[in-house]
Design a protein around this motif. Structure first.
Motif, PDB file in Angstrom:
ATOM      1  N   CYS A  18      49.439  32.343  23.690  1.00  0.00           N
ATOM      2  CA  CYS A  18      48.185  33.203  23.746  1.00  0.00           C
ATOM      3  C   CYS A  18      48.534  34.517  24.421  1.00  0.00           C
ATOM      4  O   CYS A  18      48.996  34.433  25.548  1.00  0.00           O
ATOM      5  CB  CYS A  18      47.122  32.289  24.306  1.00  0.00           C
ATOM      6  SG  CYS A  18      45.545  33.309  24.295  1.00  0.00           S
ATOM      7  N   GLN A  19      48.248  35.592  23.897  1.00  0.00           N
ATOM      8  CA  GLN A  19      48.437  36.827  24.640  1.00  0.00           C
ATOM      9  C   GLN A  19      47.163  37.443  25.271  1.00  0.00           C
ATOM     10  O   GLN A  19      47.299  38.417  25.875  1.00  0.00           O
ATOM     11  CB  GLN A  19      48.805  37.920  23.415  1.00  0.00           C
ATOM     12  CG  GLN A  19      50.318  37.658  22.794  1.00  0.00           C
ATOM     13  CD  GLN A  19      51.397  37.226  23.937  1.00  0.00           C
ATOM     14  OE1 GLN A  19      51.553  37.852  24.829  1.00  0.00           O
ATOM     15  NE2 GLN A  19      52.291  36.198  23.711  1.00  0.00           N
TER      16      GLN A  19
ATOM     17  N   VAL B 153      40.484  33.394  29.146  1.00  0.00           N
ATOM     18  CA  VAL B 153      40.214  33.337  27.714  1.00  0.00           C
ATOM     19  C   VAL B 153      40.863  32.443  26.977  1.00  0.00           C
ATOM     20  O   VAL B 153      40.449  31.726  26.076  1.00  0.00           O
ATOM     21  CB  VAL B 153      40.255  34.782  27.014  1.00  0.00           C
ATOM     22  CG1 VAL B 153      39.611  34.720  25.677  1.00  0.00           C
ATOM     23  CG2 VAL B 153      39.293  35.629  27.765  1.00  0.00           C
ATOM     24  N   CYS B 154      42.232  32.309  27.122  1.00  0.00           N
ATOM     25  CA  CYS B 154      43.105  31.476  26.304  1.00  0.00           C
ATOM     26  C   CYS B 154      42.886  29.962  26.895  1.00  0.00           C
ATOM     27  O   CYS B 154      42.518  29.198  25.838  1.00  0.00           O
ATOM     28  CB  CYS B 154      44.532  31.775  26.739  1.00  0.00           C
ATOM     29  SG  CYS B 154      45.392  33.224  26.405  1.00  0.00           S
ATOM     30  N   LEU B 155      42.528  29.708  28.097  1.00  0.00           N
ATOM     31  CA  LEU B 155      42.176  28.222  28.323  1.00  0.00           C
ATOM     32  C   LEU B 155      40.949  27.617  27.752  1.00  0.00           C
ATOM     33  O   LEU B 155      40.712  26.555  27.617  1.00  0.00           O
ATOM     34  CB  LEU B 155      42.197  28.178  29.923  1.00  0.00           C
ATOM     35  CG  LEU B 155      43.549  28.235  30.542  1.00  0.00           C
ATOM     36  CD1 LEU B 155      43.496  28.427  32.041  1.00  0.00           C
ATOM     37  CD2 LEU B 155      44.599  27.311  30.188  1.00  0.00           C
ATOM     38  N   GLU B 156      39.961  28.895  27.813  1.00  0.00           N
ATOM     39  CA  GLU B 156      38.591  28.470  27.175  1.00  0.00           C
ATOM     40  C   GLU B 156      38.682  28.259  26.080  1.00  0.00           C
ATOM     41  O   GLU B 156      37.883  27.299  25.271  1.00  0.00           O
ATOM     42  CB  GLU B 156      37.649  29.748  27.549  1.00  0.00           C
ATOM     43  CG  GLU B 156      36.125  29.539  26.964  1.00  0.00           C
ATOM     44  CD  GLU B 156      35.450  30.611  27.306  1.00  0.00           C
ATOM     45  OE1 GLU B 156      34.305  30.678  26.716  1.00  0.00           O
ATOM     46  OE2 GLU B 156      35.690  31.732  28.050  1.00  0.00           O
TER      47      GLU B 156
ATOM     48  N   ALA C   6      50.712  32.775  28.533  1.00  0.00           N
ATOM     49  CA  ALA C   6      52.103  32.775  28.779  1.00  0.00           C
ATOM     50  C   ALA C   6      52.163  32.294  29.966  1.00  0.00           C
ATOM     51  O   ALA C   6      53.531  31.817  30.217  1.00  0.00           O
ATOM     52  CB  ALA C   6      52.375  34.542  28.591  1.00  0.00           C
ATOM     53  N   GLU C   7      51.535  32.323  31.193  1.00  0.00           N
ATOM     54  CA  GLU C   7      51.773  31.784  32.303  1.00  0.00           C
ATOM     55  C   GLU C   7      51.930  30.471  32.438  1.00  0.00           C
ATOM     56  O   GLU C   7      52.298  29.875  33.407  1.00  0.00           O
ATOM     57  CB  GLU C   7      50.374  32.284  33.317  1.00  0.00           C
ATOM     58  CG  GLU C   7      50.243  33.928  33.269  1.00  0.00           C
ATOM     59  CD  GLU C   7      49.263  34.339  32.388  1.00  0.00           C
ATOM     60  OE1 GLU C   7      49.296  33.901  31.194  1.00  0.00           O
ATOM     61  OE2 GLU C   7      48.552  35.084  32.814  1.00  0.00           O
TER      62      GLU C   7
END
Length: 282
Positions: A45-46, A51-54, A60-61
């Motif tokens: 996810c960029q 927001v990605c975790l939600e 990326a991290e």
């Protein structure tokens, strides 16, 4: 369930037809969203990490942390989608059993609609959101099911177990809650921010309405329900309590086992997010 019987004849046919249509659309949305979810979950996810975790996507991290735990992106995608599809299949199956054997009971039919739409479209929203975002033609179908799920969830909370509103003014609570909730469902994915006071008001309305719905169940249990209805309410409360307790155990176990600092572990949040649908089955 001790609801009153549905009217026979034409009305029963209309309601049953509506249920069948909802069921078919629910299955279609679930199946059509699987390829989109696999593509989404098997890619990095960029967007910003929170927001990605939600959205249960891998930022990326967190990629190195996920790979370090021996979990490839493909494995994570397959597991997350598998859990969601399994849970939706269970919700649909239970709803179908109620529909087949108890569709003449108004309360049983309402619960069947609730399980069918809320469990698959309003509670587990990854599929509906992905499909609505990728294919505008599916937006109306996916979001209609999500909104329908919200409506039946409110009706369930305010009328269980006898199918009547108690106290009589609680329909006002339902209307206020849905007026604030539905726009948020329809605007998911759009970066639209209103004045701060409106956001604060929305939060207060949400928690105030939920608290009122729960309080109405307490009032109903103490002052209105008979022995059979109280037994049904106790089982519903028991199931909810068990789900919350299991969720705490899942998070606690992952918190202890997560590598590194648990408070900053994206792996913890990703795995817990994947398991939450299983907890909701309880």
């Amino acid at each position: 369930m001790s609801g009153t019987a549905m009217p026979g004849g034409r009305w029963l046919l209309v309601v049953r037809t509506a249920w069948v249509i909802c069921a078919l659309l629910t299955v279609l949305v679930m199946v059509a969203s699987v390829p989109l979810l696999f593509e989404r979950f098997s890619s990095v996810c960029q967007l910003p990490a929170d927001v990605c975790l939600e959205r249960s996507e891998v930022p990326a991290e967190a990629l190195s942390e996920l790979l370090g735990a021996g979990i490839s992106l493909g494995t994570y995608a397959a597991f997350t989608i598998g859990v969601e599809v399994l849970c939706k299949a269970v919700w649909i199956s239970v709803a179908a059993l109620l529909f087949v054997f108890r569709s003449r009971d108004r309360m049983a039919l309402l619960v069947s609609f609730f399980l069918l739409t809320f469990g698959t479209a309003a509670l587990l929203t990854n599929g509906t959101d992905a499909l609505a975002a990728a294919h505008p033609a599916w937006w109306v179908v996916a979001k209609s099911l999500q909104v329908t799920g919200e409506v039946f969830a409110v009706l369930f909370l305010l009328t269980f177990p006898n199918g009547r509103f108690v106290p009589r003014w609680t329909p006002v609570v339902a209307v206020v809650f849905l007026l604030f909730q539905i726009p948020g469902d329809l605007l998911v994915g759009y970066d639209i921010r209103g004045p701060r006071f409106l956001e604060t008001a929305g939060i207060l309305v949400f928690f105030g309405c939920v608290a009122t719905m729960l309080a109405s169940q307490v009032y109903r249990y103490r002052h209105v329900s008979g022995p059979e209805q109280r037994r049904q309410t106790r089982w519903a409360v028991f199931g909810t309590t068990l789900a919350i307790a299991t969720l705490i155990v899942v998070y606690g176990t992952l918190y202890i086992l997560a590598p590194g600092d648990p408070e900053d572990s994206a792996l913890l949040l990703l795995v817990a997010g994947s398991l939450i649908p299983l907890v909701m089955l309880l």
